[in-house]
Design a protein around this motif. Structure first.
Motif, short mmCIF file in Angstrom:
data_model
loop_
_atom_site.label_atom_id
_atom_site.label_comp_id
_atom_site.label_asym_id
_atom_site.label_seq_id
_atom_site.Cartn_x
_atom_site.Cartn_y
_atom_site.Cartn_z
N ARG A 134 0.78 -1.24 0.00
CA ARG A 134 0.00 0.00 0.00
C ARG A 134 0.81 1.28 0.00
O ARG A 134 0.40 2.27 -0.59
CB ARG A 134 -0.95 0.01 1.21
N SER A 135 1.93 1.33 0.67
CA SER A 135 2.68 2.59 0.72
C SER A 135 4.12 2.32 1.09
O SER A 135 4.44 1.37 1.81
CB SER A 135 2.06 3.57 1.73
N GLU A 136 5.00 3.17 0.58
CA GLU A 136 6.42 3.05 0.89
C GLU A 136 6.68 3.42 2.35
O GLU A 136 5.97 4.23 2.95
CB GLU A 136 7.23 4.00 0.00
N ALA A 137 7.74 2.83 2.88
CA ALA A 137 8.18 3.21 4.22
C ALA A 137 8.92 4.54 4.15
O ALA A 137 9.64 4.81 3.20
CB ALA A 137 9.09 2.13 4.81
N THR A 138 8.75 5.36 5.16
CA THR A 138 9.50 6.61 5.25
C THR A 138 10.90 6.33 5.77
O THR A 138 11.08 5.61 6.75
CB THR A 138 8.79 7.59 6.20
N GLN A 139 11.90 6.87 5.08
CA GLN A 139 13.27 6.63 5.50
C GLN A 139 13.62 7.50 6.70
O GLN A 139 13.19 8.64 6.82
CB GLN A 139 14.23 6.92 4.35
N THR A 147 4.98 9.57 8.96
CA THR A 147 4.16 8.38 8.78
C THR A 147 5.05 7.28 8.26
O THR A 147 5.66 7.42 7.20
CB THR A 147 3.01 8.64 7.80
N LEU A 148 5.18 6.22 9.00
CA LEU A 148 6.07 5.14 8.60
C LEU A 148 5.52 4.34 7.43
O LEU A 148 6.24 3.60 6.80
CB LEU A 148 6.34 4.20 9.78
N GLY A 149 4.24 4.49 7.11
CA GLY A 149 3.66 3.78 5.98
C GLY A 149 2.72 2.68 6.43
O GLY A 149 2.77 2.20 7.57
N ASN A 150 1.83 2.26 5.53
CA ASN A 150 0.87 1.21 5.85
C ASN A 150 1.43 -0.15 5.48
O ASN A 150 1.91 -0.35 4.36
CB ASN A 150 -0.44 1.44 5.07
N SER A 176 2.81 -12.67 17.35
CA SER A 176 3.86 -11.66 17.51
C SER A 176 4.83 -11.64 16.33
O SER A 176 5.49 -10.64 16.09
CB SER A 176 4.64 -11.92 18.80
N GLU A 177 4.91 -12.77 15.61
CA GLU A 177 5.84 -12.83 14.48
C GLU A 177 5.50 -11.79 13.41
O GLU A 177 6.37 -11.37 12.65
CB GLU A 177 5.78 -14.22 13.84
N LEU A 178 4.24 -11.38 13.35
CA LEU A 178 3.83 -10.45 12.31
C LEU A 178 4.11 -8.99 12.66
O LEU A 178 3.92 -8.12 11.82
CB LEU A 178 2.33 -10.61 12.04
N LYS A 179 4.57 -8.71 13.83
CA LYS A 179 4.68 -7.33 14.28
C LYS A 179 5.71 -6.54 13.47
O LYS A 179 5.61 -5.32 13.38
CB LYS A 179 5.04 -7.28 15.77
N ASN A 180 6.69 -7.20 12.90
CA ASN A 180 7.73 -6.48 12.17
C ASN A 180 7.51 -6.50 10.67
O ASN A 180 8.42 -6.17 9.91
CB ASN A 180 9.11 -7.09 12.48
N PHE A 181 6.33 -6.90 10.22
CA PHE A 181 6.04 -6.91 8.79
C PHE A 181 6.18 -5.48 8.26
O PHE A 181 5.50 -4.57 8.71
CB PHE A 181 4.62 -7.42 8.53
N PRO A 182 7.08 -5.25 7.28
CA PRO A 182 7.37 -3.86 6.88
C PRO A 182 6.34 -3.31 5.91
O PRO A 182 5.74 -4.05 5.13
CB PRO A 182 8.73 -3.99 6.20
N PRO A 183 6.12 -2.01 5.92
CA PRO A 183 5.35 -1.38 4.87
C PRO A 183 6.18 -1.31 3.59
O PRO A 183 7.41 -1.38 3.64
CB PRO A 183 5.06 0.02 5.42
N GLY A 184 5.51 -1.18 2.47
CA GLY A 184 6.24 -1.07 1.21
C GLY A 184 5.29 -0.81 0.06
O GLY A 184 4.09 -1.13 0.14
N GLY A 185 5.81 -0.21 -1.01
CA GLY A 185 4.99 0.08 -2.17
C GLY A 185 4.85 -1.09 -3.12
O GLY A 185 3.88 -1.18 -3.87
N PHE A 186 5.81 -2.02 -3.11
CA PHE A 186 5.73 -3.22 -3.93
C PHE A 186 6.70 -4.25 -3.38
O PHE A 186 7.62 -3.94 -2.62
CB PHE A 186 6.05 -2.93 -5.41
N GLY A 187 6.49 -5.49 -3.77
CA GLY A 187 7.36 -6.57 -3.34
C GLY A 187 7.51 -7.60 -4.43
O GLY A 187 6.95 -7.49 -5.52
N HIS A 197 10.48 -3.57 -1.12
CA HIS A 197 11.16 -2.28 -1.16
C HIS A 197 10.64 -1.43 -0.01
O HIS A 197 9.44 -1.20 0.11
CB HIS A 197 10.87 -1.59 -2.50
N VAL A 198 11.54 -0.95 0.82
CA VAL A 198 11.14 -0.19 2.01
C VAL A 198 11.67 1.24 1.95
O VAL A 198 12.05 1.81 2.97
CB VAL A 198 11.60 -0.90 3.31
N GLY A 199 11.70 1.80 0.76
CA GLY A 199 12.08 3.19 0.62
C GLY A 199 13.50 3.37 0.12
O GLY A 199 14.41 2.64 0.52
N GLY A 200 13.68 4.35 -0.77
CA GLY A 200 15.02 4.66 -1.26
C GLY A 200 15.68 3.48 -1.93
O GLY A 200 15.14 2.86 -2.83
#
Length: 436
Positions: A134-139, A147-150, A176-187, A197-200
């Motif tokens: 849904r959205s890129e992570a903010t670096q 906003t760190l991203g969705n 709890s394993e899912l807590k670190n799932f990163p936001p990103g615009g595509f994978g 991709h988590v930004g930059g």
């Protein structure tokens, strides 16, 4: 062949006017210099058995009012692991519509936890699940507030036919394993890991065979001295991937053991506009760059040789799209790169030995489809669509036991390409399809 069995010494043998077969077109060339067997212009044609024929029309696959009344932000194909049935999945702002290919039935699955979806979004299937980025992570570092991203929406494949299916944000799960799932615009996904991709210039990877488990140590910065961000991730093999940036291409290897990950730059003269244009088929990768469409030859590595990927991967100096460079020059690259708010970027799919590339000529979205015939090694045609039909995505599905290309529009139309023998394209959002 000769028209007669033999000719006399003074006979003039007849000169045949025109071409006897066709294998492509080259609209960028001088019309007087087009090689034999090539057309100067080709619109809505197919070179079947090297004979130029008008293409078949597009068939609208559903008249479902709910789907046709929705705004679609992402789409993908999906096979239910419990039943083996194939679906086309369309994601709107508040729900996903699973259209069963076999009979046209629709299953609506709402998003849980008050989640919503908007543009840009990117859906993909991996590990029997669907991930909607849904959205890129903010670096970091960054100026607060930020906003760190969705994090992505996830459908895990359970309960689709039984009516208990849910689509949730990755962090909604109590595990709890899912807590670190990163936001990103595509994978993307390899044989063992998800890559996102988590930004930059940064990518992150899930644990091996555990797509819901993410370690902070499984992160890498690709070419940190470069001035552009990652635009594409294309898995090459179990331990390698192509990383595309807007101005350069790179290969990473050692994905199996992330602590030994290495990166090599292929070129800084060619880049990739967007993830959705990059497709691998056999030993080739096709992608859209600012200079046109390029092909990358994986060489012997695709045949199973061992060695460093960079030693085998070659970028052709001349763009694959040289013969149709006038079409490339008509592309609105701001929109093609996904930088026009609310409009889907350029996209591609490979089906039936053809690379279908949907591109925008205006800021309104993808209104033309460029078709490269891989078997003929030439551009085949430019498909035009009825006025107002904008392609949100191109996917392939098993339709009547054949892999077929389907164009998904932003208004919920699923258009099966090359289907109607009468040459009519079906479109429109009412119960009865409009034809052109």
């Amino acid at each position: 062949m000769s028209r007669y069995r033999s000719y006399g010494a003074l006979d003039d043998q007849p000169a045949i006017q025109g071409d006897t077969h066709f294998k492509g077109f080259g609209s960028y060339r001088d019309p007087a210099m087009v090689p034999e067997g090539f057309l100067f212009e080709s619109e809505n044609l197919r070179m079947e058995e090297m004979v130029a024929e008008v293409r078949k029309g597009a068939k609208r696959l559903t008249s479902n009012a709910t789907i046709l009344g929705a705004t679609i932000y992402a789409s993908t194909e999906y096979r239910d692991p419990e039943t083996g049935k194939d679906y086309i999945v369309l994601f709107s702002g508040s729900a996903a519509y699973f259209w069963r290919v076999a009979d046209g039935n629709v299953i609506t699955v709402s998003y849980g936890g008050g989640q919503t979806l908007s543009a840009p979004a990117y859906a993909m299937t991996a590990f029997n699940s669907i991930y909607v980025w849904r959205s890129e992570a903010t670096q970091l570092p960054a100026v607060l507030p930020i906003t760190l991203g969705n994090v992505p929406l996830v459908f895990n494949g359970a309960g689709l036919e039984g009516g208990t299916a849910t689509i949730v944000a990755a962090t909604v799960d109590s595990t709890s394993e899912l807590k670190n799932f990163p936001p990103g615009g595509f994978g993307a996904f390899t044989q063992t890991r998800l890559l996102v991709h988590v930004g930059g210039s940064n990518i992150r990877a899930s644990n091996i065979l555990k797509p819901n488990v993410w370690s902070e140590t499984h992160q890498s910065n690709i070419d940190p001295d470069g001035i552009d961000a990652i635009t594409a991730i294309v898995p090459l093999e179990g331990d390698a991937a192509l990383i595309g940036k807007r101005r350069s291409l790179h290969v990473i290897s050692g994905i199996q053991n992330f602590s030994e990950l290495s990166a090599s730059k292929i070129t800084d003269q060619v880049g990739c506009v967007h993830q959705r244009t990059a497709k691998r088929v056999g030993q080739f990768v096709f992608l859209l760059g600012d200079g046109g469409v390029y092909s990358l030859d994986l060489g012997a590595r695709a045949a199973g040789s061992v060695g460093t990927p960079i030693a085998h991967l070659k970028v052709k100096d001349e763009p694959l799209s040289f013969d149709i460079q006038d079409e490339i020059e008509n592309i609105n690259f701001t929109t093609a790169a996904g930088e026009t708010s609310g409009i889907a970027p350029a996209c591609a799919v490979v089906v039936d030995n053809r690379y279908f590339l949907a591109v925008p000529t205006t800021a309104s979205g993808n209104d033309r489809i460029l078709v490269f015939n891989i078997a003929l090694n030439a551009w085949e045609t430019v498909d035009t669509l009825p006025s107002g039909v904008i392609v949100e995505n191109l996917i392939k599905v098993h339709y009547q036991n054949r892999l077929r290309p389907v164009a998904i529009t932003n208004s919920g139309k699923m258009l099966l390409l090359d289907e109607n023998a009468n040459g009519l394209d079906e479109y429109g959002n009412s119960g009865s399809a409009t034809t052109a």
